[in-house]
Scaffold this motif. Structure first.
Motif: not given
Length: 249
Positions: A93, A214-215, A217-218, A221-222, A226
């Motif tokens: 990341n 960072g993974t 954090n993406y 959003l979903t 995680r």
């Protein structure tokens, strides 16, 4: 996925409500970041030695002439044949180092494994971030990312042995742990000259490392989130071809 399906108008009400919570959380984070920047510093008075691609170097050399240094304590026990999967996930990341360098900051990895074990693994994983060995030294023990009572008193995430036992955190009382430590040169002119006092300003462990993922954090959003704990991720070269390409059937 168990998300209710609603009208656009209902969704907008819920989204605005969440937006206020997000703003409140960001304000709280801004306050924490300010407190972090204001932390007092401790002078590093021990001559730590590391092995790297150019041979033996000291802590001041890891700065590469910049004012600030971030050390990620990468879990790689001398007895292991490859680095920790969760530390590898975090290292994947790390973005382009030019941006940190442009902010007068150097980022390096440090592990207790001997350098001849580190370098082939770094090449296998395709990482460009500098990586040094602290093998045979006190660095890992002094910054509490290796616990061995035969070497130093047990401490993890600022808890001593008694507190760790009381909290049921006994797995952290022995062996390797991950963490991040931050150092700064006491004098900017000294940093440019390659010498000067080194100060320790910050270290963090455990969930404190989430900020670097960072993974996550993406995925946050979903709706599925995680999905995996950090230690459930594999080395990136071990995913199946379909999974690596994002193909799911």
């Amino acid at each position: 996925m168990s998300n209710p399906v609603v009208s656009r108008e209902e969704w907008l009400v819920a989204r605005r409500r969440l937006l206020e919570q997000e703003k409140e959380a960001f304000r709280a984070l801004d306050a924490v970041r300010a407190r972090r920047r204001e932390l007092p510093a401790v002078a590093v008075d021990k001559d730590y030695r590391f092995q790297g691609p150019s041979g033996e170097v000291g802590l001041a050399d890891l700065f590469e002439g910049r004012r600030q240094l971030i050390v990620y304590h990468f879990m790689f026990d001398p007895a292991w044949d490859e680095g920790c999967t969760s530390c590898s996930f975090l290292t994947d990341n790390i973005g382009h180092l030019a941006h940190l360098h442009g902010a007068d900051t150097t980022l390096v990895l440090v592990s207790r494994a001997p350098y001849p074990k580190i370098e082939p693994f770094r090449e296998r994983m395709g990482w460009e971030v500098p990586w040094y060995s602290s093998h045979g030294g006190d660095f890992n023990y002094d910054f509490h990312v290796t616990n061995d009572e035969a070497v130093a008193p047990v401490e993890y995430n600022y808890y001593d042995r008694e507190a760790l036992e009381r909290r049921g955190l006994t797995p952290f009382m022995k062996g390797e742990a991950h963490g991040v430590s931050v150092f700064v040169r006491a004098d900017e002119d000294a940093a440019e000259a390659g010498d000067g006092a080194v100060l320790h300003t910050y270290s963090s462990y455990g969930r404190g490392l989430d900020l670097l993922l960072g993974t996550y954090n993406y995925l946050d959003l979903t709706p599925l989130g995680r999905q995996k704990y950090v230690n459930e991720f594999s080395h990136h070269d071990r995913y199946g071809a379909a999974e690596a390409a994002g193909c799911h059937h």
